[in-house]
Every structure is written in structure tokens, then in C-alpha cells.
Design a protein around this motif. Sequence first.
Motif, PDB file in Angstrom:
ATOM      1  N   ASP A 252      32.396  49.501  29.254  1.00 34.48           N
ATOM      2  CA  ASP A 252      33.467  49.192  28.314  1.00 34.48           C
ATOM      3  C   ASP A 252      34.754  48.934  29.099  1.00 34.48           C
ATOM      4  O   ASP A 252      34.909  49.383  30.241  1.00 34.48           O
TER       5      ASP A 252
ATOM      6  N   ASP B  70      37.732  50.178  28.866  1.00 32.46           N
ATOM      7  CA  ASP B  70      38.436  51.382  29.312  1.00 32.46           C
ATOM      8  C   ASP B  70      37.849  51.904  30.615  1.00 32.46           C
ATOM      9  O   ASP B  70      38.572  52.220  31.564  1.00 32.46           O
TER      10      ASP B  70
ATOM     11  N   TRP C 130      35.576  58.310  20.897  1.00 31.17           N
ATOM     12  CA  TRP C 130      36.789  57.590  20.527  1.00 31.17           C
ATOM     13  C   TRP C 130      36.650  56.104  20.821  1.00 31.17           C
ATOM     14  O   TRP C 130      35.788  55.680  21.578  1.00 31.17           O
ATOM     15  N   SER C 131      37.565  55.339  20.279  1.00 31.16           N
ATOM     16  CA  SER C 131      37.588  53.903  20.533  1.00 31.16           C
ATOM     17  C   SER C 131      38.019  53.628  21.975  1.00 31.16           C
ATOM     18  O   SER C 131      38.610  54.495  22.637  1.00 31.16           O
ATOM     19  N   VAL C 132      37.737  52.429  22.422  1.00 29.97           N
ATOM     20  CA  VAL C 132      38.158  52.006  23.759  1.00 29.97           C
ATOM     21  C   VAL C 132      39.671  52.156  23.891  1.00 29.97           C
ATOM     22  O   VAL C 132      40.172  52.607  24.924  1.00 29.97           O
ATOM     23  N   THR C 133      40.390  51.811  22.861  1.00 28.54           N
ATOM     24  CA  THR C 133      41.859  51.891  22.889  1.00 28.54           C
ATOM     25  C   THR C 133      42.338  53.323  23.073  1.00 28.54           C
ATOM     26  O   THR C 133      43.209  53.590  23.918  1.00 28.54           O
TER      27      THR C 133
ATOM     28  N   ASP D 206      40.688  55.897  24.294  1.00 22.37           N
ATOM     29  CA  ASP D 206      40.308  56.364  25.628  1.00 22.37           C
ATOM     30  C   ASP D 206      41.190  55.746  26.712  1.00 22.37           C
ATOM     31  O   ASP D 206      41.595  56.419  27.659  1.00 22.37           O
TER      32      ASP D 206
ATOM     33  N   GLU E  99      30.823  63.025  21.067  1.00 27.08           N
ATOM     34  CA  GLU E  99      29.779  61.987  21.152  1.00 27.08           C
ATOM     35  C   GLU E  99      28.461  62.547  21.696  1.00 27.08           C
ATOM     36  O   GLU E  99      27.389  62.192  21.233  1.00 27.08           O
TER      37      GLU E  99
END
Length: 144
Positions: free
Chosen positions: A4, A6, A70-73, A75, A138
Motif C-alpha cells: 500500500d 503508506d 485503518w485507511s492508508v490515509t 496510517d 486488523e
Amino acid sequence: MQLDLDTKVIVLAAGLLLLWALVLGVLKYRQMSTSTDGTAHRYVDIAHRAALMYSFAALVLAVLAQFSAWSVTVDLVAASVVLVFFVGAILSYTVHGIRRDTENQFVHPVAGTHLFMVLLIVGEIGGTAVLVVGFALEQFVRPN
């Protein structure tokens, strides 16, 4: 497996921190080889070790982010806060080591030193906590 965004950014930061540590190792060697007592300035030594440790700490952040709920943003923001403070600390140590202006930056701190330290504590612990919680959710709470 594609990483990803991040994780890619954090791994790149880890690599850059490692490169910085290696360059600081050259500065440390130079100071050691030209000093009368065979040592580098305390803050060059600290900067070198901190950069090495932070480069590997960044890899831990990358793994936590890659496997986070969490979302990539989220993180990326959390990790970026931590990384900015890693860089700030290394930069401060490097400047003091090159300038040879102190043996202890807290004896006669410049304006903002204590505020920076409080922000560093909150930022590093907070950002890392966000990543750890996301990983734990997760991997343990919502396993596939």
C-alpha cells in the motif's frame, strides 16, 4: 504482493534514514580520526546511533501500517508524524555535533526546546499507538 502507498512511503523513509545514518558514520569517523582523543563529538555519535535505530523503527511502523485496520490515509498521517519527529531529532543532534556548541542541549536550552520535546513525546507515542491499535484490530479483533 503490492505494498500500500503508506507502507511504500514509510519503507522509503526507512531507507533514507539508513542512508543518513551511514553518512553520519563517515562524519563520525572523520571526527574520530582528527580528534586528539580519538572520539567524535557526543552529538555526532548520538545522531549516528539515533539514525540507525530510527531507520529500523521505521520498518516496524511500515509493517504495522501494512497490516492495519485503518485507511492508508490514517496510517500515513500517523506514521508521518512519527517520522517527522525522528528526522527533527536526528537533525538537531547533527547540527549540535557539527557546530560542537553543546555537550548537553538541555543545560542551556534554546527557546522552544522543551515545547519540541513535549510535541515529540505526544507525536511519537501517539502516532505509534494509532498504528499499533490499527494492527491489533486488523490482526486480532477482525481476523479474516
